[in-house]
Design an enzyme around this catalytic site. Structure first.
Site, PDB file in Angstrom:
ATOM      1  N   ARG A 172       9.395   6.227   4.759  1.00 46.64           N
ATOM      2  CA  ARG A 172       9.614   7.530   4.112  1.00 46.64           C
ATOM      3  C   ARG A 172       9.184   8.709   4.980  1.00 46.64           C
ATOM      4  O   ARG A 172       9.526   9.846   4.687  1.00 46.64           O
ATOM      5  CB  ARG A 172       8.875   7.551   2.760  1.00 46.64           C
ATOM      6  CG  ARG A 172       9.487   6.623   1.734  1.00 46.64           C
ATOM      7  CD  ARG A 172       8.563   6.382   0.543  1.00 46.64           C
ATOM      8  NE  ARG A 172       7.558   5.359   0.830  1.00 46.64           N
ATOM      9  CZ  ARG A 172       6.634   4.929  -0.037  1.00 46.64           C
ATOM     10  NH1 ARG A 172       6.590   5.445  -1.254  1.00 46.64           N
ATOM     11  NH2 ARG A 172       5.757   4.001   0.299  1.00 46.64           N
ATOM     12  N   ASN A 201       2.960   9.353   2.058  1.00 49.74           N
ATOM     13  CA  ASN A 201       4.141   8.516   2.295  1.00 49.74           C
ATOM     14  C   ASN A 201       5.248   9.280   3.000  1.00 49.74           C
ATOM     15  O   ASN A 201       6.143   8.687   3.585  1.00 49.74           O
ATOM     16  CB  ASN A 201       4.680   7.985   0.969  1.00 49.74           C
ATOM     17  CG  ASN A 201       3.704   7.025   0.315  1.00 49.74           C
ATOM     18  OD1 ASN A 201       3.062   6.225   1.002  1.00 49.74           O
ATOM     19  ND2 ASN A 201       3.559   7.115  -0.986  1.00 49.74           N
ATOM     20  N   ALA A 247      -2.747  -0.835   7.600  1.00 49.25           N
ATOM     21  CA  ALA A 247      -1.963   0.150   8.366  1.00 49.25           C
ATOM     22  C   ALA A 247      -0.840  -0.534   9.130  1.00 49.25           C
ATOM     23  O   ALA A 247      -0.492  -0.151  10.235  1.00 49.25           O
ATOM     24  CB  ALA A 247      -2.881   0.893   9.334  1.00 49.25           C
TER      25      ALA A 247
HETATM   26  C1  UD1 Z   1       0.565   1.345  -2.815  1.00 48.13           C
HETATM   27  C2  UD1 Z   1       0.261   0.536  -4.073  1.00 48.13           C
HETATM   28  C3  UD1 Z   1       0.370   1.451  -5.288  1.00 48.13           C
HETATM   29  C4  UD1 Z   1      -0.621   2.611  -5.130  1.00 48.13           C
HETATM   30  C5  UD1 Z   1      -0.391   3.359  -3.810  1.00 48.13           C
HETATM   31  C6  UD1 Z   1      -1.520   4.327  -3.596  1.00 48.13           C
HETATM   32  C7  UD1 Z   1       0.998  -1.751  -3.629  1.00 48.13           C
HETATM   33  C8  UD1 Z   1       2.035  -2.767  -3.900  1.00 48.13           C
HETATM   34  N1  UD1 Z   1       1.197  -0.546  -4.191  1.00 48.13           N
HETATM   35  O1  UD1 Z   1       1.907   1.804  -2.921  1.00 48.13           O
HETATM   36  O2  UD1 Z   1       0.051   0.738  -6.479  1.00 48.13           O
HETATM   37  O3  UD1 Z   1      -0.492   3.502  -6.214  1.00 48.13           O
HETATM   38  O4  UD1 Z   1      -0.375   2.418  -2.717  1.00 48.13           O
HETATM   39  O5  UD1 Z   1      -1.293   5.127  -2.471  1.00 48.13           O
HETATM   40  O6  UD1 Z   1       0.048  -2.031  -2.952  1.00 48.13           O
HETATM   41  N2  UD1 Z   1       0.990  -2.063   4.382  1.00 48.13           N
HETATM   42  C9  UD1 Z   1       0.707  -3.077   5.275  1.00 48.13           C
HETATM   43  N3  UD1 Z   1       1.550  -4.146   5.316  1.00 48.13           N
HETATM   44  C10 UD1 Z   1       2.616  -4.280   4.504  1.00 48.13           C
HETATM   45  C11 UD1 Z   1       2.892  -3.229   3.590  1.00 48.13           C
HETATM   46  C12 UD1 Z   1       2.048  -2.145   3.551  1.00 48.13           C
HETATM   47  O7  UD1 Z   1      -0.256  -3.023   6.027  1.00 48.13           O
HETATM   48  O8  UD1 Z   1       3.311  -5.305   4.587  1.00 48.13           O
HETATM   49  C13 UD1 Z   1       0.087  -0.892   4.373  1.00 48.13           C
HETATM   50  C14 UD1 Z   1       0.810   0.416   4.678  1.00 48.13           C
HETATM   51  O9  UD1 Z   1       0.778   0.664   6.076  1.00 48.13           O
HETATM   52  C15 UD1 Z   1       0.011   1.425   3.874  1.00 48.13           C
HETATM   53  C16 UD1 Z   1      -0.553   0.619   2.733  1.00 48.13           C
HETATM   54  O10 UD1 Z   1      -0.431  -0.744   3.081  1.00 48.13           O
HETATM   55  O11 UD1 Z   1      -1.045   2.007   4.600  1.00 48.13           O
HETATM   56  C17 UD1 Z   1       0.167   0.868   1.418  1.00 48.13           C
HETATM   57  O12 UD1 Z   1       1.539   0.631   1.591  1.00 48.13           O
HETATM   58  P1  UD1 Z   1       2.631   1.635   1.033  1.00 48.13           P
HETATM   59  O13 UD1 Z   1       3.964   1.121   1.360  1.00 48.13           O
HETATM   60  O14 UD1 Z   1       2.287   3.012   1.443  1.00 48.13           O
HETATM   61  O15 UD1 Z   1       2.385   1.440  -0.519  1.00 48.13           O
HETATM   62  P2  UD1 Z   1       2.706   2.470  -1.667  1.00 48.13           P
HETATM   63  O16 UD1 Z   1       4.137   2.394  -2.013  1.00 48.13           O
HETATM   64  O17 UD1 Z   1       2.144   3.787  -1.370  1.00 48.13           O
HETATM   65 CA    CA Z   2       1.285   4.762   0.411  1.00 52.21          CA
END
Ligand code: UD1
Ligand code: CA
Length: 470
Positions: free
Chosen positions: A17, A229, A11
């Site tokens: 977005r 998202n 998180a």
């Molecule tokens: C991610 C997955 C995707 C999957 C989708 C499902 C990756 C690269 N992609 O994409 O394959 O289909 O989730 O919902 O993992 N977060 C961190 N630190 C960071 C980046 C993100 O803690 O540096 C957390 C975000 O807060 C979030 C989660 O990781 O809760 C997922 O990140 P998000 O950017 O939403 O990934 P998606 O593009 O949805």
């Molecule tokens: Ca996501």
């Protein structure tokens, strides 16, 4: 075995977005932050420890979660694999299973997590990924199998070619890892992709290249994997969760007339044979008894409504209504009001911090604030409890079987004893004794033959033939 499962919730991301200054996981679904719904799913199966990775705007998340889970910090948001690294110090090298999930998946249920972990343990897989088939897979990572149906990698939407984009099976963002392998290989993840991020999803390929065969476990309910998202997805999640709540209540014997337009929070309790009309909102820790009718567009917050109560288009906050009482239309119970058995609160009334005894009637247009009312009182139309002197609030007491004439002002603090009668239009500033009749108004004066002296008599207000009576 199951109590060895550790959980990592990601998180820390920016949530760009969402286009909002509120942290993504703090957006509310049925008046609870999204992260609480995620925690419900994982807390229910009693994990060893829950680590939540926070980063961007972390104070919002931290102050909400406090000590409900172990908070770890990802200083710079470099991608989902980087986020997991924040837990290295606590978990690296330990045996057992680690469940990693995105903090933006509020619809995941305990049952699905249980099935995933069972499958993972039985298949002795190093990594099992929860997947689903989506009619519209846009935005999700796609699942790639080789010609022997071996799971070989996940390709992100932004890195996918046309063929890959057509794949309907997607990554849910829920992963069951062998904990030791997870931290052994995490550092091999590179950021050679269109977003220059460290993708956790790359571990699938890395595991396979090192001789470990990751597996997929597909859930049949595509709703469960919804990742929030943007606000559009938040709205979809809200509706699905609301439907789950309303369906459960209908099965339990609550008559919800229009479940698509009825908004009930998770912790609300409702008894049998109670009817909930359209556009009602029942919020927080509200409890409603049996045989009640909660009418159109009423809103009830953190209140207790006992059996046989009728609420008609009214707002009730932090209050209580006892058996067979009724309120409305268009009345307002402000906090700390206790409405006794059989009490009638009619239309356009406001009650605040007041106790109203059995069978008392407050029929129309009254304000009752900071007062204790006994039983079987008649509060006439437009009675006002004058409780505020501009600095302090004062309390009044009204005995049982009293009659408060219409348009009376009860200037607090004042005590009106049992069986007394307040004449209409009185302003009561002194205590009224038992059995008394109180008048608190100027005497009426009639000036005879006065009409023609009034400027009004000849005004344009009247038609010519009505102007003078002489
Ligand atoms: C991610 C997955 C995707 C999957 C989708 C499902 C990756 C690269 N992609 O994409 O394959 O289909 O989730 O919902 O993992 N977060 C961190 N630190 C960071 C980046 C993100 O803690 O540096 C957390 C975000 O807060 C979030 C989660 O990781 O809760 C997922 O990140 P998000 O950017 O939403 O990934 P998606 O593009 O949805
Ligand atoms: Ca996501």
């Amino acid at each position: 075995m199951e109590n060895k499962v550790n959980v990592i919730i990601l998180a820390a991301g920016k949530g760009t977005r969402m286009k909002s200054s509120i942290h993504k996981v703090m957006h509310e679904i049925c008046h609870r932050p999204l992260i609480d719904w995620v925690l419900d799913g994982v807390c229910d199966f009693d994990p060893a420890q829950i680590y939540t990775v926070v980063g961007h705007d972390r104070d919002q998340v931290e102050s909400h979660l406090q000590d409900r889970c172990q908070l770890v910090v990802e200083e710079k948001q470099l991608g989902t694999a980087d986020a997991v690294k924040a837990v290295r110090r606590s978990l690296a090298g330990k045996p057992g299973v680690t469940l990693v999930l995105n903090g933006d998946s509020p619809l995941l249920t305990k049952e699905t997590i249980d099935h995933l972990i069972d499958f993972h343990l039985k298949s002795k897989s190093p990594l099992t990924l929860l997947t689903a088939d989506l009619d519209d897979p846009a935005g999700y990572g796609r699942i790639i199998y080789d010609q022997n149906h071996k799971f070989i990698r996940i390709v992100e939407q932004k890195d996918a070619n046309k063929e890959e984009l057509a794949i309907k099976e997607v990554n849910s963002g829920v992963y069951c890892f062998d904990n030791q392998l997870l931290f052994d290989y995490l550092d091999q993840v590179q950021n050679h992709n269109s977003q220059k991020e460290y993708y956790l999803t790359d571990l699938v390929e890395i595991f396979r290249n090192n001789g470990f065969g990751p597996k997929t476990y597909k859930t049949q309910d595509p709703n469960e994997i919804l990742g929030v998202n943007d606000l559009l997805a938040l709205n979809v999640a809200n509706r699905i969760i609301q439907k789950r709540i309303n369906t459960k209540l209908l099965v339990e014997g609550v008559q919800i007339i229009d479940p698509d337009h009825t908004y009930i929070d998770r912790d609300v309790e409702i008894g049998r044979d109670t009817i909930i009309e359209p556009n009602v909102q029942l919020i927080g820790k509200t409890k409603i008894g049996n045989n009640c009718r909660i009418g159109m567009s009423s809103e009830i917050r953190n209140s207790i409504i006992h059996d046989g109560v009728t609420v008609t288009s009214s707002l009730i906050e932090d209050s209580q209504m006892m058996d067979r009482s009724d309120i409305g239309p268009n009345s307002h119970l402000r906090p700390n009001s206790v409405i006794g058995q059989g009490v009638h609160i009619g239309n356009f009334c406001e009650i605040k911090n007041a106790k109203i005894g059995t069978n008392t009637k407050v029929g129309h247009l009254s304000y009752v604030g900071d007062a204790d009312l006994g039983e079987e009182i008649n509060v006439g139309c437009g009675v006002v409890f004058v409780n505020y002197d501009g600095v302090n609030k004062h309390r009044s007491t009204i005995g049982s079987y009293t009659f408060l004439g219409s348009a009376s002002n009860i200037v607090a603090p004042v005590t009106i004893s049992d069986h007394s009668f307040i004449a209409a239009g009185s302003t009561i500033t002194e205590d009224v004794p038992f059995h008394a009749l109180a008048f608190g108004r100027a005497r009426q004066v009639n000036k005879s033959d006065y009409w023609d002296k009034l400027p009004l008599a000849n005004s344009a207000f009247w038609s010519d033939d009505k102007k003078s009576t002489k």
